[in-house]
Every structure is written in structure tokens, then in C-alpha cells.
Design a protein around this motif. Sequence first.
Motif, PDB file in Angstrom:
ATOM      1  N   GLU A 181       0.834  -1.373   0.091  1.00 28.60           N
ATOM      2  CA  GLU A 181      -0.004  -0.175  -0.389  1.00 28.60           C
ATOM      3  C   GLU A 181       1.199   1.293   0.058  1.00 28.60           C
ATOM      4  O   GLU A 181       0.210   1.994  -0.948  1.00 28.60           O
ATOM      5  N   LYS A 182       1.423   1.537   1.182  1.00 29.10           N
ATOM      6  CA  LYS A 182       3.093   2.277   1.006  1.00 29.10           C
ATOM      7  C   LYS A 182       3.855   2.524  -0.523  1.00 29.10           C
ATOM      8  O   LYS A 182       3.832   3.813  -0.966  1.00 29.10           O
ATOM      9  N   SER A 183       4.314   1.292  -0.717  1.00 27.11           N
ATOM     10  CA  SER A 183       5.171   0.979  -1.888  1.00 27.11           C
ATOM     11  C   SER A 183       3.953   1.744  -3.531  1.00 27.11           C
ATOM     12  O   SER A 183       4.569   2.801  -4.334  1.00 27.11           O
ATOM     13  N   GLN A 184       3.103   1.690  -3.130  1.00 26.01           N
ATOM     14  CA  GLN A 184       1.719   1.644  -4.309  1.00 26.01           C
ATOM     15  C   GLN A 184       1.294   3.254  -4.438  1.00 26.01           C
ATOM     16  O   GLN A 184       1.475   3.742  -5.063  1.00 26.01           O
ATOM     17  N   ASN A 185       1.907   4.445  -3.080  1.00 25.36           N
ATOM     18  CA  ASN A 185       1.487   5.227  -3.480  1.00 25.36           C
ATOM     19  C   ASN A 185       2.420   5.692  -3.679  1.00 25.36           C
ATOM     20  O   ASN A 185       2.431   7.528  -4.062  1.00 25.36           O
ATOM     21  N   LEU A 186       3.527   5.751  -3.542  1.00 25.07           N
ATOM     22  CA  LEU A 186       5.308   6.054  -3.674  1.00 25.07           C
ATOM     23  C   LEU A 186       4.859   5.927  -5.573  1.00 25.07           C
ATOM     24  O   LEU A 186       5.348   6.747  -5.941  1.00 25.07           O
ATOM     25  N   LEU A 187       5.146   4.588  -6.001  1.00 26.03           N
ATOM     26  CA  LEU A 187       5.283   3.945  -7.653  1.00 26.03           C
ATOM     27  C   LEU A 187       3.669   5.645  -8.137  1.00 26.03           C
ATOM     28  O   LEU A 187       4.041   6.023  -9.328  1.00 26.03           O
ATOM     29  N   LEU A 188       2.564   6.462  -7.379  1.00 26.25           N
ATOM     30  CA  LEU A 188       2.292   6.710  -7.836  1.00 26.25           C
ATOM     31  C   LEU A 188       2.340   8.798  -8.003  1.00 26.25           C
ATOM     32  O   LEU A 188       2.332   9.170  -8.880  1.00 26.25           O
ATOM     33  N   GLN A 189       3.176   8.493  -7.285  1.00 23.21           N
ATOM     34  CA  GLN A 189       4.233  10.116  -6.819  1.00 23.21           C
ATOM     35  C   GLN A 189       4.956   9.849  -8.354  1.00 23.21           C
ATOM     36  O   GLN A 189       5.631  11.156  -8.693  1.00 23.21           O
ATOM     37  N   LEU A 190       5.537   8.917  -8.545  1.00 29.75           N
ATOM     38  CA  LEU A 190       6.516   8.797 -10.023  1.00 29.75           C
ATOM     39  C   LEU A 190       5.435   9.136 -10.764  1.00 29.75           C
ATOM     40  O   LEU A 190       6.473   9.348 -12.089  1.00 29.75           O
ATOM     41  N   PHE A 191       5.175   7.744 -10.878  1.00 25.86           N
ATOM     42  CA  PHE A 191       4.234   8.003 -12.382  1.00 25.86           C
ATOM     43  C   PHE A 191       2.725   7.826 -11.699  1.00 25.86           C
ATOM     44  O   PHE A 191       2.347   7.052 -11.827  1.00 25.86           O
TER      45      PHE A 191
END
Length: 531
Positions: A181-191
Motif C-alpha cells: 500500500e505504501k509502495s503503491q502510493n510512492l509509485l503513483l508519485q513517480l507515475f
Amino acid sequence: MKFSIKSFYLIGHMCALLLSSCSEPESRVEKITLSDAQSRFVFSDFGSISRHGLSNNTIPLKISLTGLVILGRQNGWISAESIDYKTILSRFGFFTPQNITGDFNLLPMGLTRNTINLLGPFMQVEGMNISCAACHAGRVYDHQGAPEENAILGIPNTNINFEGYLRAIYDGLSLYLKDTEKSQNLLLQLFPKTKLSEKIAMMVMYRIMDKRLSDLEENIKGPLPFSSGSPGVTNGVASLKFVLELLDTKKVYPEYGFTSIPSIGDRFFRTALLYDGAYVPQGRRPFESRTEWSTDDEEVLSSIVATFTMPTMGQTPENVIKRLDDVVKVNTTIIKNFNNPKYPGTINRLQSEKGFKIYSAKCASCHGSYEMQENSPVLTSFPNTFSPQADMNSDPHRWQAMSSELINKVNSLPSRAFLKAQRNEGYVAPLLTSLWITAPYLHNGSVPTLWHLLHPDKRPDQFLVGGHHIDLDKVGIALKGGQYPEGVKPLSTPELYDTRLPGRSNRGHEKEFEILGKDEKLSLIEFLKLL
């Protein structure tokens, strides 16, 4: 293309889970200009980014790059707030050249991407893989031996470090999956423009990836059951065995067939490919002298090159045939238009003339004959000399890696129409095109400079490689006591090459230099700068 990388068994069996309802489109190139060939050389995945590819070399782009950011922050490679994954990728030899045009906004040169339909448009994921340029597009150097931001297609990327890259991706994915969940939030920050269809696909992939990572960690504690090499060194035979399912991830294998990446210049003078000449055009003799090549030679040898996309890109044997036309046209065009880089330092012309005579008398019978044209040597014939192990005494692990099992497997593939594999107990004397820029030397990259090559008793047991500068006198990696000289700031992360490890011996090609005096060796080096 040479690189040897079996990137990720991490998502193995994903294809079976996601069915096989969509076929990948086939792309045929009817006509190729030089600019088209250059673009495809740098950016094309030749159809390897596919559902099948997710079980081996293709990796999910956004998840993997996000994992790198998490790893980079943890290791201090980037700041705690940074999302600069390109800086992390530069540690492993990937870079963006200033003189090559194209879309490098998302990925540096050497990596390419494409969208994969898992279940039609409702479940898609962006995949990432290497391109030909990962291995065969290297930096040029200035008059002080420092690397520049420009590149030449066809010279080796002597900084590319697939072992380090794969380990970083593996470790990054492990960190990503600890808190999706935390990682996907970061992913959406990148992309931030990630589509819903890809978000759904990633949710499906998390469980599969977690299971594969757990299995790998339990069995081999890493991404691959063998070493991929070090900066500028690959392990193509082991990668091919893995792609062809001759190796698995249940144990670590003693695969030490390391090879340095060569220049592609003048490749059509070869009558068999690979360092040991194991790949022979069907129906032809492997070791014959050649003074010219024909269009047929170009097609046959380029067809063999197409099979290199199996270990490097994870291509299936069947897809090699489907994409054969593409690879042949790109490879042929790039080689025929290869721009051999000029040595950037000063050359003593009187000494180089003496060196040319020494080369012609002592070296040409194995490494080819040259004619001087406007103060530049031009290769006019190449003997394709095969040297048995007893003659050269070089590290034997590479030719030994061509097992009977692998040879039989290769000879059963669809490529047998134009390729025959055979075991040769030794190595073919290499072409010397672009010699000055291809350090380190010998087939396994175990000798840092030409000076050390010509002085076998001075070859170091250990030396740094990766992100190095060029020593314009000794011709090769600039070193001081095996380390980089003061003031050298490597553009990628260097690693220590230890010649005492299996597959990395720096012995061999010694007796040829015992008969040369000190001045003869210096003159010979002065001539070799011109190649």
C-alpha cells in the motif's frame, strides 16, 4: 548483441495464471534506413516484452523502478525524498548520451519499455527490458582519457553491470512488497498517470511476485542461480542455459563462462561467432581466412546474432524466427555503418610505424592484416585462427561452458536452419577493431591495459573496473596500484575484479610477448592505438 541476462524468474508462471487469450503483434520491417536501424538498436525490444517475457527477462517497469527508489533511499544512493531512479541506474552503467536522439525521458539508454496486454485492454502492465544498446553502445573519451556524455553505437559499454543491476532490482522488489500500500502510493508519485487497468494488473501480480521472491530467497538468496559477471563482463552461456530451462532456481550453479563485451566493428570478417567459435553458419566451415564478405555472409551471420536475443532479452526460440527479419536488417545496417572511434591521445608516428612492422610480422597471422590508408590502418583480411587451449593457456571456463547438453539443445531449435553449435576446446583469435576503447582485455576481461597484456608478469591480481578513465599511455583502465588514481570520479560504481576467482584468470597469450624487447612492446602499443 552480446549481454547475458536472464532477468527475472520472479514472476514465473504468470502467463499461465493470466491465460493466453491475446497474441502479441508481429512487426516486420520492410525497409531500414540508418536512422531507423539506430533507433531500433537503441529502443526496440524485438517483441521480447510480452506476457511470456514476464516469466523471465521482462520486468514490470513501474513496480521495479519504484523498488529501486525505495532501495536507493535506504542505502543512501539518493536522498530520503528523492524519486530519481535514473541516478540509481547510472550506478550500473546505464546513461543518457547527449549525441543520440530519442525518448530518454523515462529510461536511460540500454533499457526499453512496452505495454503488455494481460487480458486485453482491461488488464495491462508496462514492461521493461534491456535493448541492444545496453551492451553495445559505450561512452567516448576525451584527450585526457575522461569519459564523455556522448556514445558510439557498436562499441562496448564497459561499465554495464548486470550482476549489480539484477541484485538491486531483486532487493528493491523485496522492499516494495513488504508494504504494497505504501509502495503503491510512492509509485503513483513517480507515475501519476498510471491507468486503472495497470493498477488492477499490479494487484494481481503482487501475490505472484511475493511467492516467487520467497522461493528464490529460500533456495538461492538472489535473482539468478549463477553470477552475471561484473562491469563490462557478461555470462551469456549461463543465461542461455537458463532461458532454455537447462538450469533452475533450486540451486546455485558453478557457471563461470564470463566474457567481456567486444566491439561490433568488422564482425562480418568472422566465419563463426562467439569467443570459441561455437556458432557456425549451417553448412559452412568455421575457421577460414576471409578477405571480404558478401551480402549472403551479412544475412547468415546477422541471423546467428538474432539468436543472441534469447539469453539477453529472454526471447523464445520461436520468436527469434518471427523477428529474424527485423534483427538482420538492424544488425547489418549498424555494422556496415559502424563509426570506429579515433584514439583521443597523441600518437608517436615514428614509433607507430615501427609497431606496424612488428604487428605485421608477429601478430597479423592470427589477428588480421592491415593496410595503412591516410595514416589509419584498415583491416584487409582476417584468418579466423582457432587456438587450442594448450596453445593459448587462457582461462578455459568459457569454452568448457558449452556443454553437450546445451549444444544438443541449440541444435534442436528452429534456428538450426542457419546455425550449427559445436564445442571447440579453445578460442578464436579476436578482431582488434576499436581495441583502445575495449579494455579490459582477454576474452574474460581479466587484464586492465595493453601494457599489462604485453607484460604478463606485471598483470595485477586485482583491479577496479567500472566508470573508469582511460590510461592513454598504457592504453586501458587508468589505475594506480589496482585502484583509480586520485581525482578520478567514476560515473558508475566500480567493482574489484579478482583474477584468482573461477573464470577470471589473467593467464594466457604470454609466450607471444616473451620474444619482444621493451622498445618493441612500446612501438607495438603505439600502433595498436590506431585500431
